[in-house]
Design an enzyme around this catalytic site. Structure first.
Site, PDB file in Angstrom:
ATOM      1  CG  HIS A   9      -2.884  -0.534  -3.161  1.00  0.00           C
ATOM      2  ND1 HIS A   9      -3.053   0.794  -2.892  1.00  0.00           N
ATOM      3  CD2 HIS A   9      -3.112  -1.187  -1.982  1.00  0.00           C
ATOM      4  CE1 HIS A   9      -3.363   0.945  -1.619  1.00  0.00           C
ATOM      5  NE2 HIS A   9      -3.414  -0.233  -1.050  1.00  0.00           N
TER       6      HIS A   9
ATOM      7  CD  GLU B 190      -3.126   3.561  -5.732  1.00  0.00           C
ATOM      8  OE1 GLU B 190      -3.455   4.741  -5.828  1.00  0.00           O
ATOM      9  OE2 GLU B 190      -2.812   3.044  -4.636  1.00  0.00           O
TER      10      GLU B 190
ATOM     11  CG  ASN C 259      -2.759   4.068   1.504  1.00  0.00           C
ATOM     12  OD1 ASN C 259      -3.899   4.278   1.914  1.00  0.00           O
ATOM     13  ND2 ASN C 259      -2.277   2.853   1.371  1.00  0.00           N
TER      14      ASN C 259
ATOM     15  CB  SER D 117      -0.938  -0.003   1.203  1.00  0.00           C
ATOM     16  OG  SER D 117      -0.193  -0.098   2.390  1.00  0.00           O
TER      17      SER D 117
HETATM   18  N1  CAA Z   1     -17.687  -9.816   1.694  1.00  0.00           N
HETATM   19  C1  CAA Z   1     -18.861  -9.787   1.085  1.00  0.00           C
HETATM   20  N2  CAA Z   1     -19.742  -8.791   1.224  1.00  0.00           N
HETATM   21  C2  CAA Z   1     -19.424  -7.794   2.056  1.00  0.00           C
HETATM   22  C3  CAA Z   1     -18.215  -7.754   2.762  1.00  0.00           C
HETATM   23  C4  CAA Z   1     -17.311  -8.819   2.540  1.00  0.00           C
HETATM   24  N3  CAA Z   1     -16.109  -8.883   3.125  1.00  0.00           N
HETATM   25  N4  CAA Z   1     -18.159  -6.617   3.482  1.00  0.00           N
HETATM   26  C5  CAA Z   1     -19.295  -5.965   3.257  1.00  0.00           C
HETATM   27  N5  CAA Z   1     -20.064  -6.666   2.392  1.00  0.00           N
HETATM   28  C6  CAA Z   1     -21.322  -6.281   1.793  1.00  0.00           C
HETATM   29  C7  CAA Z   1     -22.476  -6.336   2.714  1.00  0.00           C
HETATM   30  O1  CAA Z   1     -23.061  -7.616   2.726  1.00  0.00           O
HETATM   31  C8  CAA Z   1     -23.405  -5.295   2.122  1.00  0.00           C
HETATM   32  O2  CAA Z   1     -24.108  -5.790   0.994  1.00  0.00           O
HETATM   33  P1  CAA Z   1     -25.489  -5.055   0.489  1.00  0.00           P
HETATM   34  O3  CAA Z   1     -25.083  -3.744  -0.106  1.00  0.00           O
HETATM   35  O4  CAA Z   1     -26.009  -6.009  -0.520  1.00  0.00           O
HETATM   36  O5  CAA Z   1     -26.326  -4.909   1.705  1.00  0.00           O
HETATM   37  C9  CAA Z   1     -22.449  -4.249   1.619  1.00  0.00           C
HETATM   38  O6  CAA Z   1     -21.197  -4.919   1.427  1.00  0.00           O
HETATM   39  C10 CAA Z   1     -22.315  -3.166   2.580  1.00  0.00           C
HETATM   40  O7  CAA Z   1     -21.978  -3.723   3.829  1.00  0.00           O
HETATM   41  P2  CAA Z   1     -22.717  -3.415   5.210  1.00  0.00           P
HETATM   42  O8  CAA Z   1     -24.126  -3.012   4.947  1.00  0.00           O
HETATM   43  O9  CAA Z   1     -22.443  -4.489   6.187  1.00  0.00           O
HETATM   44  O10 CAA Z   1     -21.919  -2.239   5.785  1.00  0.00           O
HETATM   45  P3  CAA Z   1     -21.651  -0.875   5.140  1.00  0.00           P
HETATM   46  O11 CAA Z   1     -22.813  -0.352   4.432  1.00  0.00           O
HETATM   47  O12 CAA Z   1     -21.058  -0.112   6.263  1.00  0.00           O
HETATM   48  O13 CAA Z   1     -20.529  -1.160   4.050  1.00  0.00           O
HETATM   49  C11 CAA Z   1     -18.294  -1.125   3.492  1.00  0.00           C
HETATM   50  C12 CAA Z   1     -19.328  -1.725   4.382  1.00  0.00           C
HETATM   51  C13 CAA Z   1     -18.426  -1.669   2.071  1.00  0.00           C
HETATM   52  C14 CAA Z   1     -16.958  -1.568   4.068  1.00  0.00           C
HETATM   53  C15 CAA Z   1     -18.470   0.431   3.453  1.00  0.00           C
HETATM   54  O14 CAA Z   1     -18.612   0.923   4.729  1.00  0.00           O
HETATM   55  C16 CAA Z   1     -17.331   1.128   2.770  1.00  0.00           C
HETATM   56  O15 CAA Z   1     -17.244   1.202   1.549  1.00  0.00           O
HETATM   57  N6  CAA Z   1     -16.420   1.687   3.586  1.00  0.00           N
HETATM   58  C17 CAA Z   1     -15.224   2.333   3.081  1.00  0.00           C
HETATM   59  C18 CAA Z   1     -14.199   1.275   2.820  1.00  0.00           C
HETATM   60  C19 CAA Z   1     -12.943   1.860   2.270  1.00  0.00           C
HETATM   61  O16 CAA Z   1     -12.773   3.060   2.102  1.00  0.00           O
HETATM   62  N7  CAA Z   1     -12.000   0.971   1.972  1.00  0.00           N
HETATM   63  C20 CAA Z   1     -10.712   1.377   1.469  1.00  0.00           C
HETATM   64  C21 CAA Z   1      -9.793   1.517   2.620  1.00  0.00           C
HETATM   65  S1  CAA Z   1      -8.227   2.064   2.058  1.00  0.00           S
HETATM   66  C22 CAA Z   1      -7.466   0.686   1.549  1.00  0.00           C
HETATM   67  O17 CAA Z   1      -7.938  -0.410   1.594  1.00  0.00           O
HETATM   68  C23 CAA Z   1      -6.112   0.929   0.992  1.00  0.00           C
HETATM   69  C24 CAA Z   1      -5.019   0.799   1.948  1.00  0.00           C
HETATM   70  O18 CAA Z   1      -3.936   0.512   1.485  1.00  0.00           O
HETATM   71  C25 CAA Z   1      -5.139   1.134   3.368  1.00  0.00           C
END
Ligand code: CAA
Length: 286
Positions: free
Chosen positions: A145, A157, A195, A124
């Protein structure tokens, strides 16, 4: 020589943690055979548990049938032996964010898999160029990424190292798209696009809370409702893992120094009267 996407049958994944298991899952869901490797049997088992939970979620939401989930599971083999990746057509490394460990893994992979196989890293923030230099195939090393949670997040990415071949970059885009993702490209600069921008945002959210600007709930609520992001900085930091955030922030700090002053270009734009949409010109033209 680079393998073309249509000749890829088996994807190797190094690391069965949150990211590795997610990458293994999306590759298997896309129809590839997958060999997922971690250093301990227990880590491999944890990876399978994470995949199981995610597949169950997809099935319960009717995004995947029972049969598709079953077929996905059947396509993934687990191992603790890097030599079991010998027949993989591409390998994605998603081990811990430690340069020395990654360089050791890449040196070993360089021995273990045929020389025309592309080696991708899910790092990352670490330098693709430095990781690639541990191999004799620097032109076939690229950054791929993925975002957490991998099975849900659309974006990947593609990071281009100093020596990464253009064909390998194209291959990386094509592979990610074949896994159902959309890509963008970043040069091999600290933190890449995501990031580099995300980490200061998370740190500023943490500081805003720490310095009493608002409660942690209101910092998150303000950013969620105020800027339409799915998670505020504190809950997103928790979601990513605070250790991972700290590691990434430290790397960025070492490489880039103080990034928290207003950007020079921002001040210059304002002085020029380019205030954004309302003046018809900001960073974009409207
Ligand atoms: N597997 C399968 N399905 C999943 C899942 C998983 N691991 N995690 C979540 N879901 C599904 C849920 O079942 C749900 O499906 P529906 O839309 O059909 O209901 C959907 O995804 C949304 O989940 P939730 O309703 O439980 O929860 P939410 O609405 O809070 O969504 C989330 C969860 C998708 C994580 C959302 O909150 C989100 O997009 N958050 C931001 C995540 C983000 O920014 N990630 C990037 C981080 S940075 C990175 O990764 C880079 C790095 O190097 C640090």
């Amino acid at each position: 020589m680079v393998r073309t996407l249509d000749s890829i049958e088996t994807v190797g994944v190094v690391g069965a943690g949150t990211m590795g298991s997610g990458i293994a899952q999306v590759a298997a869901q896309a129809g590839y055979d997958v060999v997922m490797r971690d250093i301990k049997e227990a880590f491999v088992e944890d990876g399978f548990d994470t995949i199981e939970e995610s597949l169950d979620r997809f099935v319960s939401k009717e995004k995947l049938s029972e049969a598709e989930a079953e077929a996905t599971r059947d396509r993934i083999a687990g191992t603790t032996d890097l030599a079991d990746l010998a027949d993989c057509d591409v390998v994605v490394e998603a081990a811990v964010e430690d340069m020395e460990i990654k360089r050791d893994i890449f040196a070993d992979l360089d021995e273990a898999v045929p020389e025309d196989v592309v080696l991708a890293t899910n790092t990352s923030t670490l330098s693709i160029t430095t990781i690639a230099a541990a191999t004799d195939r620097e032109e076939r090393v690229v950054g791929l990424h993925f975002m957490n949670p991998v099975p849900v997040m659309k974006g990947v990415e593609v990071v281009v190292g100093e020596k990464t071949d253009g064909e390998v970059t194209e291959f990386a885009h094509a592979l990610a798209e074949d896994l159902g993702k959309e890509t963008w490209e970043s040069d091999d600069k600290p933190g890449f696009v995501t990031n580099r921008i995300l980490m200061p945002w998370l740190n500023e959210g943490i500081r805003a809370y720490d310095e009493g600007v608002a409660s942690k709930e209101d910092v998150d609520k303000g950013m969620k409702l105020g800027t339409n992001v799915p998670m505020g900085p504190l809950e997103l930091a928790d979601h990513i893992g605070l250790d991972i955030c700290l590691d990434a922030s430290q790397t960025l700090h070492e490489e880039l120094g103080d990034r928290y002053k207003p950007a020079y270009l921002l001040k210059r734009k304002v002085d020029a009267g380019d205030l954004g949409k309302k003046t018809g010109q900001g960073f974009y033209e409207y």
